[in-house]
Design a protein around this motif. Structure first.
Motif, PDB file in Angstrom:
ATOM      1  N   ARG A 182     -14.523  -3.942  -2.886  1.00  0.00           N
ATOM      2  CA  ARG A 182     -15.263  -2.988  -3.766  1.00  0.00           C
ATOM      3  C   ARG A 182     -15.366  -3.375  -5.229  1.00  0.00           C
ATOM      4  O   ARG A 182     -16.312  -3.074  -5.766  1.00  0.00           O
ATOM      5  CB  ARG A 182     -14.731  -1.627  -3.396  1.00  0.00           C
ATOM      6  N   GLY A 183     -14.335  -3.902  -5.538  1.00  0.00           N
ATOM      7  CA  GLY A 183     -14.330  -4.224  -7.192  1.00  0.00           C
ATOM      8  C   GLY A 183     -12.799  -4.743  -7.431  1.00  0.00           C
ATOM      9  O   GLY A 183     -12.192  -5.400  -6.693  1.00  0.00           O
ATOM     10  N   LEU A 184     -12.412  -4.603  -8.754  1.00  0.00           N
ATOM     11  CA  LEU A 184     -11.141  -4.994  -8.994  1.00  0.00           C
ATOM     12  C   LEU A 184     -10.151  -3.924  -8.903  1.00  0.00           C
ATOM     13  O   LEU A 184     -10.243  -2.752  -9.851  1.00  0.00           O
ATOM     14  CB  LEU A 184     -11.257  -5.383 -10.703  1.00  0.00           C
ATOM     15  N   PHE A 185      -9.500  -3.933  -8.076  1.00  0.00           N
ATOM     16  CA  PHE A 185      -8.419  -2.861  -7.874  1.00  0.00           C
ATOM     17  C   PHE A 185      -7.397  -2.819  -8.572  1.00  0.00           C
ATOM     18  O   PHE A 185      -6.657  -4.138  -8.799  1.00  0.00           O
ATOM     19  CB  PHE A 185      -8.099  -2.964  -6.307  1.00  0.00           C
ATOM     20  N   GLN A 186      -6.764  -1.758  -8.885  1.00  0.00           N
ATOM     21  CA  GLN A 186      -5.496  -1.404  -9.582  1.00  0.00           C
ATOM     22  C   GLN A 186      -4.569  -0.455  -9.153  1.00  0.00           C
ATOM     23  O   GLN A 186      -5.078   0.701  -8.638  1.00  0.00           O
ATOM     24  CB  GLN A 186      -5.779  -1.276 -11.002  1.00  0.00           C
ATOM     25  N   ALA A 187      -3.476  -0.499  -9.087  1.00  0.00           N
ATOM     26  CA  ALA A 187      -2.637   0.562  -8.552  1.00  0.00           C
ATOM     27  C   ALA A 187      -1.133   0.188  -9.279  1.00  0.00           C
ATOM     28  O   ALA A 187      -1.010  -0.685  -9.719  1.00  0.00           O
ATOM     29  CB  ALA A 187      -2.055   0.071  -7.063  1.00  0.00           C
ATOM     30  N   ALA A 188      -0.613   1.393  -9.545  1.00  0.00           N
ATOM     31  CA  ALA A 188       0.642   1.515 -10.318  1.00  0.00           C
ATOM     32  C   ALA A 188       1.704   2.361  -9.872  1.00  0.00           C
ATOM     33  O   ALA A 188       1.589   3.411  -9.415  1.00  0.00           O
ATOM     34  CB  ALA A 188       0.218   1.984 -11.894  1.00  0.00           C
ATOM     35  N   ASP A 189       3.021   1.729 -10.198  1.00  0.00           N
ATOM     36  CA  ASP A 189       4.160   2.483  -9.738  1.00  0.00           C
ATOM     37  C   ASP A 189       4.782   3.031 -11.114  1.00  0.00           C
ATOM     38  O   ASP A 189       5.270   2.440 -11.868  1.00  0.00           O
ATOM     39  CB  ASP A 189       5.303   1.695  -8.876  1.00  0.00           C
ATOM     40  N   LEU A 190       4.506   4.534 -11.427  1.00  0.00           N
ATOM     41  CA  LEU A 190       5.046   4.971 -12.723  1.00  0.00           C
ATOM     42  C   LEU A 190       6.315   5.731 -12.683  1.00  0.00           C
ATOM     43  O   LEU A 190       6.647   6.772 -13.271  1.00  0.00           O
ATOM     44  CB  LEU A 190       3.882   5.784 -12.900  1.00  0.00           C
ATOM     45  N   SER A 202       6.150   4.772  -3.577  1.00  0.00           N
ATOM     46  CA  SER A 202       6.874   5.667  -5.057  1.00  0.00           C
ATOM     47  C   SER A 202       6.060   7.027  -4.705  1.00  0.00           C
ATOM     48  O   SER A 202       4.942   6.978  -4.576  1.00  0.00           O
ATOM     49  CB  SER A 202       6.303   4.841  -6.115  1.00  0.00           C
ATOM     50  N   ASP A 203       6.751   8.174  -5.421  1.00  0.00           N
ATOM     51  CA  ASP A 203       6.179   9.222  -5.615  1.00  0.00           C
ATOM     52  C   ASP A 203       5.354   9.558  -6.780  1.00  0.00           C
ATOM     53  O   ASP A 203       4.801  10.612  -7.099  1.00  0.00           O
ATOM     54  CB  ASP A 203       7.469  10.614  -5.657  1.00  0.00           C
ATOM     55  N   PHE A 204       5.278   8.300  -7.713  1.00  0.00           N
ATOM     56  CA  PHE A 204       4.522   8.386  -9.042  1.00  0.00           C
ATOM     57  C   PHE A 204       3.846   7.334  -8.951  1.00  0.00           C
ATOM     58  O   PHE A 204       3.532   6.255  -9.750  1.00  0.00           O
ATOM     59  CB  PHE A 204       5.655   8.167  -9.983  1.00  0.00           C
ATOM     60  N   TYR A 205       2.781   7.416  -7.730  1.00  0.00           N
ATOM     61  CA  TYR A 205       1.728   6.329  -7.571  1.00  0.00           C
ATOM     62  C   TYR A 205       0.438   6.684  -8.067  1.00  0.00           C
ATOM     63  O   TYR A 205      -0.025   7.699  -7.690  1.00  0.00           O
ATOM     64  CB  TYR A 205       1.851   6.034  -5.977  1.00  0.00           C
ATOM     65  N   VAL A 206      -0.297   5.842  -8.615  1.00  0.00           N
ATOM     66  CA  VAL A 206      -1.561   6.116  -8.986  1.00  0.00           C
ATOM     67  C   VAL A 206      -2.493   4.668  -8.555  1.00  0.00           C
ATOM     68  O   VAL A 206      -1.734   3.675  -8.771  1.00  0.00           O
ATOM     69  CB  VAL A 206      -1.967   6.368 -10.523  1.00  0.00           C
TER      70      VAL A 206
END
Length: 200
Positions: free
Chosen positions: A94-102, A27-31
């Motif tokens: 490392r920890g609790l990872f999160q990624a989102a497609d916006l 996605s081009d709207f990835y965080v």
């Protein structure tokens, strides 16, 4: 009276970042970012100093991530969610990872732009703690989580506010300390009784 463990919120130390390489969504709207890391961190400060908090990796072994949502200020419009595969929340080394497609809606794309331009720089997450699987280490003044039953949401926030966090944390620590004090007093009473029996 024991304090009921309710939904709690934590401000993310590292905000979500715009990432171009090794993306988990095409996605081009990835965080992406981390809701929590495994290191202990300052939670709040009382009259005796800083109280820390730590989430252990095993705390998320059986966590319910089935329908985590990505919101703004933990309220209103949903921009992504795990149940439709636009949000990923999972523990890693490392920890609790999160990624989102916006990318899917105009509102979510607008949220991406707010993050990209630095208008929104903070993240927060909501979870259900397990009082029976929490401990307070008096030596390090650290609340340690061994189990998190559910993660509710990760949110972009304008002003991180953990209104219930300190109350719940203080109540938990005070309860542990009070319980240990009672155990100590009961132990002292038993010792006194034993001494009296010996002396008779």
């Amino acid at each position: 009276m024991p304090i009921k463990m309710e939904r709690q919120y934590r401000t993310v130390a590292m905000p979500m970042m715009i990432q171009q390489d090794n993306k988990r969504f095409d996605s081009d709207f990835y965080v992406e970012g981390y809701a929590a890391t495994w290191e202990r961190y300052p939670l709040y400060e009382d009259e005796e100093g800083i109280v820390y908090e730590q989430f252990l990796p095993e705390a998320f072994k059986d966590t319910d991530f089935s329908d985590v949502i990505f919101q703004y200020n933990h309220d209103g419009r949903v921009f992504a969610r795990t149940s439709n595969q636009t949000l990923l929340v999972e523990p890693d080394s490392r920890g609790l990872f999160q990624a989102a497609d916006l990318r899917l809606t105009e509102a979510s794309r607008s949220m991406y732009q707010d993050i990209e331009t630095g208008l929104i720089t903070k993240m927060s997450w909501a979870f259900l703690p397990d009082r029976e699987m929490m401990e307070y280490d008096r030596n390090t003044r650290t609340i340690i989580h061994h189990r998190i039953p559910k993660v509710f949401d990760v949110s972009a926030v304008s002003y991180p506010a953990n209104s219930g966090t300190e109350i719940n944390a203080r109540s938990f620590c005070d309860g542990v300390i009070a319980g240990r004090l009672k155990e100590f007093q009961e132990r002292e009473e038993r010792i006194k009784k034993i001494k009296l029996m010996i002396e008779v």
